[in-house]
Design an enzyme around this catalytic site. Structure first.
Site, mmCIF file in Angstrom:
data_model
loop_
_atom_site.group_PDB
_atom_site.id
_atom_site.type_symbol
_atom_site.label_atom_id
_atom_site.label_comp_id
_atom_site.label_asym_id
_atom_site.label_seq_id
_atom_site.Cartn_x
_atom_site.Cartn_y
_atom_site.Cartn_z
ATOM 1 N N ARG A 139 0.811 -1.221 0.000
ATOM 2 C CA ARG A 139 0.000 0.000 0.000
ATOM 3 C C ARG A 139 0.842 1.267 0.000
ATOM 4 O O ARG A 139 0.318 2.359 -0.243
ATOM 5 C CB ARG A 139 -0.955 -0.011 1.197
ATOM 6 N N GLY A 157 2.692 -15.112 6.056
ATOM 7 C CA GLY A 157 1.913 -14.699 7.209
ATOM 8 C C GLY A 157 2.760 -14.503 8.454
ATOM 9 O O GLY A 157 3.909 -14.932 8.541
ATOM 10 N N THR A 158 2.145 -13.856 9.454
ATOM 11 C CA THR A 158 2.874 -13.510 10.674
ATOM 12 C C THR A 158 3.252 -14.730 11.497
ATOM 13 O O THR A 158 4.310 -14.762 12.136
ATOM 14 C CB THR A 158 2.027 -12.553 11.522
ATOM 15 N N ARG A 177 29.154 24.761 2.135
ATOM 16 C CA ARG A 177 29.123 23.308 1.979
ATOM 17 C C ARG A 177 30.519 22.691 2.007
ATOM 18 O O ARG A 177 31.523 23.391 1.939
ATOM 19 C CB ARG A 177 28.422 22.936 0.665
ATOM 20 N N ASN A 205 38.581 27.732 -9.484
ATOM 21 C CA ASN A 205 39.325 26.625 -8.880
ATOM 22 C C ASN A 205 39.419 25.389 -9.749
ATOM 23 O O ASN A 205 40.232 24.509 -9.488
ATOM 24 C CB ASN A 205 38.709 26.256 -7.525
#
Length: 462
Positions: free
Chosen positions: A16, A84-85, A333, A386
């Site tokens: 889902r 399944g669980t 940064r 640079n």
């Protein structure tokens, strides 16, 4: 035999979520769902060596994350088929059979609190204890049916009208006495529409055998699982509110806490002021009495005391030392540093650059791979060139230097102590100490050019 272990279920597909990312790796703020569950377990006093995460669908990604971010003692187990669980817990039997007690938690309940889990660990004493909660809207949850010495779970489709009025529901998490679980785990069948093995059936089997069963109530908020992005957004709001409330109590001021997002790994000091629409990510640290202006985004930044971040500053993996100042609209940064009382102003970018004490890069400039000494002034529009197409080259600007506006430093190059550049210069050679570097074309004035130019334009139009 050891006393207690915790199995975290993270093998499901999470269909889902409609995402290729495994459900438990979706972020809440800047950490995955599974991190909050495991953090709660450890904070509740369970050692990582007594914790296992059961992975399955997308398990390679989950395992990689866990290996990189958690102690090596954490156990990672596999459920190769998702049946399944009940089948999931059975898949981990060779691990949990070495303990007296087992707690089974879902990997998508990031709102559970350590103090609640610790209370549960200390208090459960049945052969099986179900974690439940009182739902405002029980929907189609399985209902908890309490009897004198036992509890049972009735699924919504099987519940009577009277049972559907019950608001205490199954959260899908359990505690078992291992000996009791081992006696019924092989008796669970897949005789159902989904052909899966369901863990709640273990509870029913225990009741049939006269074992002791019970339910322990958590808050509804803590037991909310995540099955879609709407629920993920709601969990994010809850965790963000908890984090912000913690810092407010610690003496941080937020004008609009609901608009501020702070990583669970960030650290703020008392007296810090955070304006609306600020994001603070990673392991950012902010020192006492610093100010973070609206729209700023800090990631793994180290901010000293009395720092002023005016507004809309982006600071990543860099340091601003005491009494320095940045913004608005600057980008700092890649291990850049502002020393004490240094300043990076509007539309300035710093990359791998060190700005010395009391030095200023006030506006419209780029300093990349540059080292500036103390008391330097960089004029507007100046840049370090640079990159030569192959290598990033360094620029060194000494102490007490003055850089005229629109200066280009073609690195590698050095401006020695006390030197200056004339505005509009292209500096391709190092400038000696206390010297002026001038690198611009000689100006030529062409008399009458405007009159001739305007005459030609009129002729073209005519």
């Amino acid at each position: 035999m050891k006393n207690l272990c915790v199995l975290v279920m993270a093998a499901g597909k999470g269909t889902r979520m409609k995402s290729a990312t495994p459900k438990v790796l979706h972020n809440i703020l800047d950490r995955p769902i599974i991190d909050y569950v495991l953090g709660c377990v450890v904070d509740a006093g369970v050692s990582p060596e007594d914790v296992a995460v059961l992975v399955g669908s997308g398990g390679e990604l989950v395992e990689k994350h866990l290996r990189e971010n958690f102690p090596k003692e954490l156990n990672i187990l596999w459920q190769r088929e998702q049946l399944g669980t009940g089948h999931a817990v059975k898949s981990a039997r060779e691990w949990w059979r070495n303990y007296k007690n087992l707690i089974v938690l879902n990997g998508d309940v990031p709102l559970i609190k350590p103090e609640s889990l610790e209370n549960f660990i200390n208090e459960f004493n049945n052969d099986c204890t179900v974690i439940s909660f009182n739902a405002q809207d029980p929907k189609q949850y399985g209902r908890i049916i309490r009897k004198e010495n036992s509890v049972s779970i009735v699924e919504y489709k099987d519940a009577s009208d009277e049972q559907r009025k019950i608001h205490e529901v199954n959260a899908g998490c359990y505690a078992f006495k291992v000996e009791a679980l081992a006696s019924v785990i092989d008796l669970i069948t897949n005789d159902n529409a989904q052909k899966e093995y369901y863990l709640p059936d273990a509870l029913a089997l225990m009741n049939e055998k006269g074992m002791s069963t019970g339910a322990f109530i958590f808050s509804e908020e803590e037991m909310q699982g995540i099955n879609n992005h709407s629920e993920l957004a709601e969990a994010t709001r809850v965790i963000n509110r908890r984090i912000n409330e913690k810092w407010l109590i610690e003496g941080v001021r937020m004008i609009d806490p609901d608009s501020v997002y702070i990583s669970p790994d960030a650290k703020l000091s008392r007296g810090v002021v955070v304006m609306p629409n600020v994001q603070i990510w990673g392991r950012t640290e902010v020192g006492e009495n610093s100010y973070i202006g609206s729209g700023s985004i800090l990631t793994n930044a180290k901010i000293g005391e009395n720092v002023q971040i005016i507004a809309y500053a982006v600071i990543e993996n860099s340091e601003l030392k005491n009494n320095s100042k940045a913004g608005p609209f600057c980008y700092i940064r890649e291990n850049s540093c502002l020393e004490e009382k240094a300043f990076a102003g509007k539309f300035v970018e710093l990359k791998k650059s060190h700005i010395g004490e009391n030095s200023k890069v006030p506006h419209l400039s780029y300093m990349g791979d540059a080292t500036l000494g103390h008391d330097v002034n960089i004029g507007a529009g100046s840049i370090t060139c640079n990159y030569d197409g192959q290598n990033k080259n360094k620029t060194f600007i000494g102490n007490n230097c003055f850089v005229g506006s629109d200066t280009m430093f073609v690195a590698p190059v050095e401006l020695a102590d006390g030197a200056a550049t004339a505005a509009g210069s292209v500096i391709t050679q190092s400038v000696p100490e206390d010297s002026l570097g001038v690198g611009r074309a000689r100006q030529t004035n062409i008399k009458g050019w405007s009159l001739l130019h305007n005459h030609l334009k009129k002729t073209e139009r005519g």
